[in-house]
Enzyme design. Structure first.
Site, mmCIF file in Angstrom:
data_model
loop_
_atom_site.group_PDB
_atom_site.id
_atom_site.type_symbol
_atom_site.label_atom_id
_atom_site.label_comp_id
_atom_site.label_asym_id
_atom_site.label_seq_id
_atom_site.Cartn_x
_atom_site.Cartn_y
_atom_site.Cartn_z
ATOM 1 N N LYS A 157 0.831 -1.205 0.000
ATOM 2 C CA LYS A 157 0.000 0.000 0.000
ATOM 3 C C LYS A 157 0.866 1.257 0.000
ATOM 4 O O LYS A 157 0.556 2.241 -0.669
ATOM 5 C CB LYS A 157 -0.938 0.019 1.219
ATOM 6 C CG LYS A 157 -2.234 -0.736 1.010
ATOM 7 C CD LYS A 157 -3.186 0.031 0.109
ATOM 8 C CE LYS A 157 -4.496 -0.675 -0.187
ATOM 9 N NZ LYS A 157 -4.395 -1.933 -0.927
ATOM 10 N N LYS A 213 -5.545 -13.891 -12.644
ATOM 11 C CA LYS A 213 -6.891 -14.236 -12.208
ATOM 12 C C LYS A 213 -7.868 -13.101 -12.460
ATOM 13 O O LYS A 213 -7.472 -11.963 -12.671
ATOM 14 C CB LYS A 213 -6.895 -14.670 -10.752
ATOM 15 C CG LYS A 213 -6.450 -13.641 -9.752
ATOM 16 C CD LYS A 213 -6.614 -14.218 -8.342
ATOM 17 C CE LYS A 213 -6.694 -13.108 -7.330
ATOM 18 N NZ LYS A 213 -6.803 -13.548 -5.966
ATOM 19 N N LYS A 247 -11.062 -7.037 -10.346
ATOM 20 C CA LYS A 247 -11.540 -5.719 -10.772
ATOM 21 C C LYS A 247 -10.391 -4.775 -11.105
ATOM 22 O O LYS A 247 -10.542 -3.834 -11.865
ATOM 23 C CB LYS A 247 -12.457 -5.106 -9.711
ATOM 24 C CG LYS A 247 -11.799 -4.881 -8.356
ATOM 25 C CD LYS A 247 -12.753 -4.159 -7.408
ATOM 26 C CE LYS A 247 -12.101 -3.774 -6.110
ATOM 27 N NZ LYS A 247 -11.777 -4.871 -5.208
#
Ligand code: TRP
Length: 331
Positions: free
Chosen positions: A112, A195, A198
């Site tokens: 992050k 995979k 979104k």
């Protein structure tokens, strides 16, 4: 009966990959364990602050989608994280046992920091502590999580052990990963790599709520190769991915038919994609209709969530009382 806890952040709609991953796992578990499933709206704030983002709507939407997939509020406890301030209290208390160094070393935090370097807030740093509170507040024995969450679970065990050790008690069990990654069908994306997700762009994933025409369009655009080069040539990665989706949604006859056609170099990708699109549509249509019904009935969703809140509170209250008394608060 063993207790299971798992949470999902309300940051997107469910796609086929979610369905064959976490969702079907939750549905299988709800009859066999004492399950607490919740929408992690506190966690969402670590990356998506409120106000500008329609938090409530996203919470209702994800609940509607889970219900449409078959999550049964009579079998499991389905609630919203922020309805349980006991979790927030336990989070505060666990923070006293969490070391800055171990939080900074956490892989998801480091990722992050790399991706989101304008808002490295303390919530992000203590994300695993909040997750530990979610799990420990119900004294969970098992947590169904993907590989990416296993480090968080390891930290949860450490916080539980530390608490037990420090207060010389054994109130928290050490929760184990219920890893479904190995046993479940993995659904790859439509773009030929990795995979379904979104974050890979709008054409990579098929969402359960999507209309037929859009599904068809996406499948027709899916990446293929330039055709089998010779008889019995091995499947290219792109085709392997599409065949994997076909295996999940189509009959075995259809699947075998196209596998043979590929091996004989007789496959026509147009036909293959048409069949795949149709089977995805047939698979998603009933779920989509249920999503529509549930999302149109906010009162029903609210009632379900209230019921879940009451059930979750019962369990959380017991734990937080024990914790408070162990620590030695005056009341
Ligand atoms: N961190 C999890 C994820 O991103 C979501 C989550 C929050 C969770 N609290 C949890 C999962 C507790 C399992 C148990 O997928």
């Amino acid at each position: 009966m063993e207790t299971v806890v798992s949470g999902v952040r309300p940051t997107g709609n469910l796609h086929l990959g979610n369905y064959f991953g976490a969702v079907s796992n939750f549905i299988a578990m709800q009859s066999e364990y004492n399950c607490f499933f919740f929408v992690a709206d506190y966690h969402r704030l670590t990356t998506h602050l409120g106000q500008k983002n329609p938090l409530k709507e996203d919470v209702y939407q994800i609940v509607a989608e889970y219900l449409a997939c078959g999550l049964d509020p009579n079998k499991c406890t389905l609630y919203v994280q922020s309805d349980l301030p006991e979790t927030a209290e336990l989070y505060l208390l666990l923070n006293m046992l969490a070391y800055k160094g171990e939080l900074e070393k956490c892989t998801t935090f480091k990722d992050k920091v790399r991706q989101q370097n304008t808002n490295i807030n303390a919530g992000l740093l203590t994300y695993p502590v909040l997750m530990a509170a979610d799990i420990l507040i119900h004294k969970a024995n098992k947590v169904p999580v993907g590989k990416d969450q296993e480090q968080h679970l390891e930290m949860t065990r450490n916080f539980a052990k530390r608490f037990n050790h420090h207060y010389d008690c054994d109130i928290f069990p050490e929760p184990q990963a219920f890893s479904f990654n190995d046993s479940l069908i993995k659904i790859p994306g439509l773009d030929g790599s990795g995979k379904m997700g979104k974050s890979e762009g709008p054409n990579n994933a098929i969402y359960l709520f999507e209309e037929e025409s859009l599904i068809r369009k996406k499948v027709m655009k899916a990446k293929t190769d330039s055709g089998p080069q010779s008889a019995n040539s091995t499947l290219s990665e792109e085709m392997q991915n599409l065949f994997q989706i076909m295996q999940a949604v189509s009959s075995s006859d259809t699947y075998e038919h196209f596998i043979k056609a590929y091996a004989n170099c007789e496959i026509r990708y147009g036909d293959f994609k048409k069949a795949l699109a149709q089977d995805i549509i047939n698979f998603c249509a009933p779920i989509r209709e249920k999503i529509k019904e549930y999302s149109a009935d906010k009162d029903y969703i609210k009632r379900i969530l209230n019921l879940g809140k009451e059930k979750a509170k019962e369990s959380a209250n017991k734990s937080i009382k024990e914790v408070r008394s162990m620590i030695g608060f005056h009341s």
